[in-house]
Write an enzyme that holds these catalytic residues in place. Structure first.
Site, PDB file in Angstrom:
ATOM      1  N   ASP A 126     -26.989 -48.703 -16.889  1.00 53.69           N
ATOM      2  CA  ASP A 126     -25.584 -48.327 -16.812  1.00 53.69           C
ATOM      3  C   ASP A 126     -25.410 -47.273 -15.742  1.00 53.69           C
ATOM      4  O   ASP A 126     -24.381 -47.226 -15.080  1.00 53.69           O
ATOM      5  CB  ASP A 126     -25.107 -47.863 -18.190  1.00 53.69           C
ATOM      6  N   ASN A 172     -29.379 -46.461 -20.072  1.00 51.00           N
ATOM      7  CA  ASN A 172     -29.133 -47.852 -20.482  1.00 51.00           C
ATOM      8  C   ASN A 172     -28.947 -47.853 -21.997  1.00 51.00           C
ATOM      9  O   ASN A 172     -29.105 -46.831 -22.670  1.00 51.00           O
ATOM     10  CB  ASN A 172     -30.319 -48.741 -20.061  1.00 51.00           C
ATOM     11  N   LYS A 173     -28.608 -49.002 -22.559  1.00 46.69           N
ATOM     12  CA  LYS A 173     -28.346 -49.129 -23.986  1.00 46.69           C
ATOM     13  C   LYS A 173     -29.449 -48.458 -24.808  1.00 46.69           C
ATOM     14  O   LYS A 173     -30.638 -48.607 -24.501  1.00 46.69           O
ATOM     15  CB  LYS A 173     -28.260 -50.617 -24.337  1.00 46.69           C
TER      16      LYS A 173
END
Lengths: 294, 294
Positions: free
Chosen positions: A203, A213-214
């Site tokens: 991201d 990121n997630k």
């Protein structure tokens, strides 16, 4: 809400909320959606002075730059869009609208090309028959699967609770005919040994190469490192941020996404993103190739 | 099914299936349930020769020892139970029944005492006001919380998908008044830094000190190590196994527990347990104290 601006302000609020609350798009997709909504805002702006359109548009763009602090692509792509608007000269509202349409279309295309080019560079890391593991849903990693589906590759993918973006990826891989194992996030450490390579999107890519990121990406990176499985972050340069580890804000989402009744003394937590330190990343891929931060 | 043994065989099958399919009890609890069901089997055995009761009972006990290969406590406690039956002398079915009752009760009590003693030893590692992180549901760790609830400790606990044993722990901690943060498994890496200590139970403790526990434990251990947070395995000596890393079977459960429609080319995976290597464990606690495998 300023007088006479009711409709416009209301549309701006709707757009900001759409981007803020979105759970279904990855960062690149969401950045493009933000641009498309800025163009829509311009098209729907009521007839009035150029100055007012201009001001409202810039204000909305700046607002959208801030609503997804964990997704640099959103702020960066809008930043590029704003620069183009600001550096251009236009003498009528129609000319501004035309400029916005053109600028939006060009940047959306540039973003899509960057994703495809990054996926092409990433694909060079994978040999026929290999097994790719990933976490959550990345449009870049999904594009890698599209490009390599004919090469007998296989996949190990995680649910990615609470949004379960992995389910969307599972459906797409099934459609591509890629043999896929679908696991809970907690099983990542059990299955990483069966992967030849781990590929994740991002991201945001922080200044030192750390990857936002997630949530769960960091755990997968730890497990990959522990098993000496190469771990690559694949993200186009629009995702690069100047921020460092301690400056980036990790977005918290609605805790109702987590299935448990409210209880005394209990706080549910729903941080959507984690940070994978650069030391756990084997290499980074953007549209130009594989690189390192050494 | 042997002739004339229909009812008995059917009861034995039911008991074996109850233990095999159980998702709600931890290893210690399930081991005690297995003993209780062996006693029930004896009580309900039809009137017949001592030899036949004896044989059926031993066969069922041996069968139960094998249905939960990831939970050494089940095989071990039943093993102790079998030894007592075998080494005793009895000359009537009634005497055997009485022996079974006594043996079962004693071992269930011994198991409960071992859990409580282990929790007492574990509690010595925690200071007032500290934050304990755990994964899944361990009756030993839960007992630690009960013992320390007055000391202003707090907790960070994981959902533990797909069974969500964490939800049960959340409810119990809420009842104890322990301030608790409840997170998805994927967020373990984000929150471990806020813990003073990580405590996990075990389903099996392998010969070299590696810990078989609910899937996700290994990821939490990696994250704890990466943040230099002490990680302890708390398990009574009934959970000790002679097996090593490569010999233990990790149980797979029904993949319907994982929420995703069946799709072509897609295999859902549901391994319930993973192995945390001894090198990631700061120390082990049993009923006698904290020890190491050096």
């Amino acid at each position: 809400m300023r007088e006479g601006h009711g409709d416009n302000q209301s549309l701006a609020d709707d757009i900001a909320e759409t981007i803020r609350a979105d759970r279904t798009h990855g960062a690149s997709q969401l950045a493009r959606l933000a641009l498309a909504l800025l163009a829509e805002f311009t098209r729907h702006a009521p007839q009035r002075s150029l100055t007012r359109i201009d001001t409202d548009l810039v204000q909305l763009a700046q607002r959208l730059q801030q609503v997804r602090p964990s997704m640099a692509a959103v702020a960066n792509l809008i930043g590029r869009w704003l620069s183009a608007i600001r550096s251009a000269s236009y003498e009528s509202a129609d000319a501004l609208c035309a400029l916005v349409e053109k600028n939006t279309e060009e940047l959306i295309e540039a973003s899509k090309r960057a994703v495809i080019a990054t996926a092409e560079q990433t694909g060079k890391l994978v040999r026929p028959g290999q097994c790719i593991m990933t976490h959550s849903y990345s449009s870049t990693v999904n594009q890698v699967f599209r490009q390599l589906a004919e090469l007998e590759i296989s996949a190990i993918i995680t649910e990615s609770q609470p949004g379960c973006e992995g389910a969307q990826l599972a459906r797409e891989l099934s459609g591509l005919g890629v043999e896929t194992r679908y696991i809970t996030d907690a099983q990542a450490g059990l299955f990483v040994k069966d992967a030849d390579i781990v590929l994740v999107g991002a991201d945001t890519l922080l200044a030192d190469g750390s990857v936002v990121n997630k949530a769960g990406t960091y755990l997968l990176a730890l497990a990959a490192n522990d098993h000496q499985i190469p771990f690559y972050a694949c993200c186009e340069s629009f995702k690069q941020s100047d921020l460092n580890l301690h400056q980036v804000e990790l977005e918290a989402m609605d805790t109702d996404e987590i299935t448990l009744e409210n209880l005394p003394h209990l706080q549910k937590q729903n941080l959507y993103f984690d940070i994978t330190p650069a030391r756990l990343v084997s290499g980074w891929v953007n549209e130009k190739g594989v690189y390192s931060y050494d």
